[in-house]
Design an enzyme around this catalytic site. Sequence first.
Site, PDB file in Angstrom:
ATOM      1  CG  ASP A  53      -2.155   0.898   1.274  1.00  0.00           C
ATOM      2  OD1 ASP A  53      -2.242   0.915  -0.331  1.00  0.00           O
ATOM      3  OD2 ASP A  53      -2.915   1.190   1.801  1.00  0.00           O
TER       4      ASP A  53
ATOM      5  CG  ASP B 168      -1.795   2.690   6.481  1.00  0.00           C
ATOM      6  OD1 ASP B 168      -2.002   1.160   7.035  1.00  0.00           O
ATOM      7  OD2 ASP B 168      -2.601   2.827   5.943  1.00  0.00           O
TER       8      ASP B 168
HETATM    9  N1  LIG Z   1       3.039   6.975  13.731  1.00  0.00           N
HETATM   10  C1  LIG Z   1       2.738   7.560  13.367  1.00  0.00           C
HETATM   11  N2  LIG Z   1       3.317   8.769  13.260  1.00  0.00           N
HETATM   12  C2  LIG Z   1       2.549   9.745  13.132  1.00  0.00           C
HETATM   13  N3  LIG Z   1       1.678  10.035  12.333  1.00  0.00           N
HETATM   14  C3  LIG Z   1       0.620   8.905  11.759  1.00  0.00           C
HETATM   15  C4  LIG Z   1       1.226   7.849  12.261  1.00  0.00           C
HETATM   16  N4  LIG Z   1       0.571   6.461  11.935  1.00  0.00           N
HETATM   17  C5  LIG Z   1      -0.012   7.256  11.153  1.00  0.00           C
HETATM   18  N5  LIG Z   1       0.085   8.306  11.305  1.00  0.00           N
HETATM   19  C6  LIG Z   1      -1.272   9.923  10.364  1.00  0.00           C
HETATM   20  O1  LIG Z   1      -2.026   9.305  10.647  1.00  0.00           O
HETATM   21  C7  LIG Z   1      -2.532   8.486   8.988  1.00  0.00           C
HETATM   22  C8  LIG Z   1      -3.558   7.497   9.173  1.00  0.00           C
HETATM   23  O2  LIG Z   1      -2.711   6.464   9.219  1.00  0.00           O
HETATM   24  P1  LIG Z   1      -2.825   5.104   8.438  1.00  0.00           P
HETATM   25  O3  LIG Z   1      -1.708   4.302   9.043  1.00  0.00           O
HETATM   26  O4  LIG Z   1      -1.655   5.538   7.141  1.00  0.00           O
HETATM   27  O5  LIG Z   1      -4.230   5.070   8.205  1.00  0.00           O
HETATM   28  P2  LIG Z   1      -4.782   4.628   7.002  1.00  0.00           P
HETATM   29  O6  LIG Z   1      -5.836   2.931   6.791  1.00  0.00           O
HETATM   30  O7  LIG Z   1      -5.890   5.028   8.012  1.00  0.00           O
HETATM   31  O8  LIG Z   1      -4.737   4.950   6.436  1.00  0.00           O
HETATM   32  C9  LIG Z   1      -1.529   8.813   7.837  1.00  0.00           C
HETATM   33  O9  LIG Z   1      -1.920   9.657   6.659  1.00  0.00           O
HETATM   34  C10 LIG Z   1      -0.332   9.590   9.016  1.00  0.00           C
HETATM   35  O10 LIG Z   1      -1.211  11.034   8.811  1.00  0.00           O
HETATM   36 MG   LIG Z   2      -2.697   5.216   5.576  1.00  0.00          MG
END
Ligand SMILES: Nc1ncnc2c1ncn2[C@@H]1O[C@H](COP(=O)(O)OP(=O)(O)O)[C@@H](O)[C@H]1O
Ligand SMILES: [Mg+2]
Length: 228
Positions: free
Chosen positions: A163, A180
């Site tokens: 992804d 993610d």
């Molecule tokens: N460990 C992290 N540190 C900082 N920001 C994070 C972190 N994990 C997620 N985010 C923020 O949250 C958003 C969504 O998280 P993500 O894991 O990509 O889940 P989703 O499945 O909703 O895309 C990311 O695009 C980022 O902006």
């Molecule tokens: Mg994401």
Amino acid sequence: MAKNKFIAYENVFDQCTLRALFKLSSQGYFDEIESPISIGKESNVFTVLKGEERRVVKIYRTAANFKKMQEYMKPDPRFSQVKGSKLTVIYAWARKEYRNLLKAREKGVIVPIPYAVYKNVLVMEYIDGKKLLHDRPKYPKKFYEKLIKEVKKLKTARLVHSDISEYNVLNFKEKPVLIDFSHAVDLRYPNVERFVKRDVKNMVRYFRRLGLKLDEEEEYEKTWQDKK
Ligand SMILES: Nc1ncnc2c1ncn2[C@@H]1O[C@H](COP(=O)(O)OP(=O)(O)O)[C@@H](O)[C@H]1O
Ligand SMILES: [Mg+2]
């Protein structure tokens, strides 16, 4: 976490999520919820505080499309046994992200440190960076090369991210940090190359927009077949 600190979230989270958050905070993984950073289809992400330290909790929505998750996990030998209720599947999905992050870190891939997973809640390190979508690297070529290095290291962890896009790469001081990992699959996943191709395609598309001359096929060979 003191119960009163939670009142504000009483109507935001369902009971099951509230209980999971209580449990994790009583185990010391964080003290309080700070603020939301992302509200998504599958998950909501919040910053939390543990003393002075900022961390992240990713909360999988219990109303997420679990059928799709289940389909996706079935061919993955690590999760092929997961069946049952909707919640069982969603909890497995959260565990999958946790385990993928751990595995990636073991091989030196730069990803957030996963601290704990319980039910539909994952606690991890906060990365103080922005998505590539919002924060273009200053030196795209250098950044791209670093990103390819990370993808190669991921292969040594026997994982394909599946992804990768400008949404799931953070720019942390001009270093790429992949996030993610719930979709990331084991190398044994049937026809896993198609996920690698899709990841490469997304990276090539983004970095071409920043002026790099990249050939998709060549980049695929470089990331996947190249033994170096
Ligand atoms: N460990 C992290 N540190 C900082 N920001 C994070 C972190 N994990 C997620 N985010 C923020 O949250 C958003 C969504 O998280 P993500 O894991 O990509 O889940 P989703 O499945 O909703 O895309 C990311 O695009 C980022 O902006
Ligand atoms: Mg994401």
